[in-house]
Design a protein around this motif. Sequence first.
Motif: not given
Length: 504
Positions: A77-87, A94-110
């Motif tokens: 969750r934190s990897s996708i939304l704030i580029n900070t892995p929970g562990d 973070t490699f592709d989850g955060y860019p997805m969120a940056q591209n407006g696809r946070a819902e699909a990533a989550l």
Amino acid sequence: MEALQHLIEGFGVALTPANLMWVTIGGLLGTIIGMLPGLGPATGVAVLLPLTYTMGPTAALITMCGVYYGAMFGGSRSSILINTPGDGAAIAATFDGYPMAQNGRAEAALAMSAIASFIGGIIAAIIMVFVAQPVARFGLRFGPAEYFLLMVFALSATASMSKGNLMKGFISLLVGLMVATVGIDAQSGVQRFTFGIMELQGGIDFLVVIIAMYALGEVFGTFQVIKEGKKKMQTKFGKIWITKDDWKKSWKPILRSTPIGFFVGALPGAGATMASLMAYNNEKQLSKNPDNFGKGDIVGLAAPEAANNAASVGALIPMMTLGIPGSGTTAVMMGALLMLGLQPGPMLFQQHPEVAWGLIASMFIGNIILAVINIPLAGVLVRLLAIPPRILYPVVMALAFVGTYAIAHTVISFYILVIFGLVGYFMHKAGIPTAPLILAVIVGNKMEQSFRQALTISNGSPAIFFKSSVAMVLIALTILSLLYPVVQSKLRARQMQKESEVAS
């Protein structure tokens, strides 16, 4: 058929109202703990240890496992939304989850992270149904010599695989073995390294060390950054789901990555971090468009998420069947089970089938509950990422002290807690892995006793360590685990040299 019959009996245990409640609570707490940067499953299980002392072994193990694979769900969750892995296991997200969120696809990533975690966990649980008992039967062939060599292999593999630094891994290992020798020797009655302190005669409780290294060490590590601003994150979401095209791209990578995660997770010291990175690299190599990875490719999120959840199930195999923790989190869990009077190992499936099969059945139930928690409630849960560190970490510290007193009931345990918390902090600063130390503290005493028993049986002859085929295989595996990082670094250096020659 025998395994399926046992599984049905296990569902009878797991589906009791109390155990359903505990797996739900464990999964929810694990998801929350996994989301909060820096905590992770080992810290979560360590902090919640006092809660398990009021339960029976089955409920305690189900709750801790719920926390474990719940943290695997929540870590991204934190990897996708704030580029900070929970562990560590959520780094690949973070490699592709955060860019997805940056591209407006946070819902699909989550949604994809939860779906991939669910499928990976369910398939891994199915594999475990058919693998666990044969491994336990094989474990019955182990005598004192084989157990000693198994622990040597587990320790060497953990040390050598820890962040690829052999020397630092073995420094951590040696410190852990030194800690394990403190107290009265079980065979001779001689006091060792007690320094005249009566409370140390019973040894240093490994649960206190675990809480200190994971919980307090993390708190100390955040003091210097506690005033730093947090990254801005999305707080309003549309429908959290994926498209048909997302599923079409991802289902094969999920199925390929799950067995990788399971079998890598079952290796002592490898863990979910290595499993998720291996799955990511594997899919990148197989992809027709590898350049899309790192830019928001949903496959780059689905593969590691399936692998890390499967790895959390795989790590339970050596703990339950051989009494050797497969990861830092299962080391904490094994410590709790020993305190509850349950000995994980080959006899677990024969002496306590309700515990072993109840746990396996709970994995299916837990993954379904976690899918429900992490998809419809994702928009609500991610708001917890807004909790300021100045509030979160004092709570973690308070729980660590309360838990320590519940375990030891002595004031000196607070000093031990703080000392090992500082040790954990400085080890982290120096890049020294803590997993070998934790594993050594837990198995060190048993390893020493197995070594002595083997020599007693053979009248002092070391030939007993070379007699059986199992012993020879374990010696070979130990040597391979020591050579692996050396060979890997040389191959990497050679590959870099070739790349530089091509570039020039």
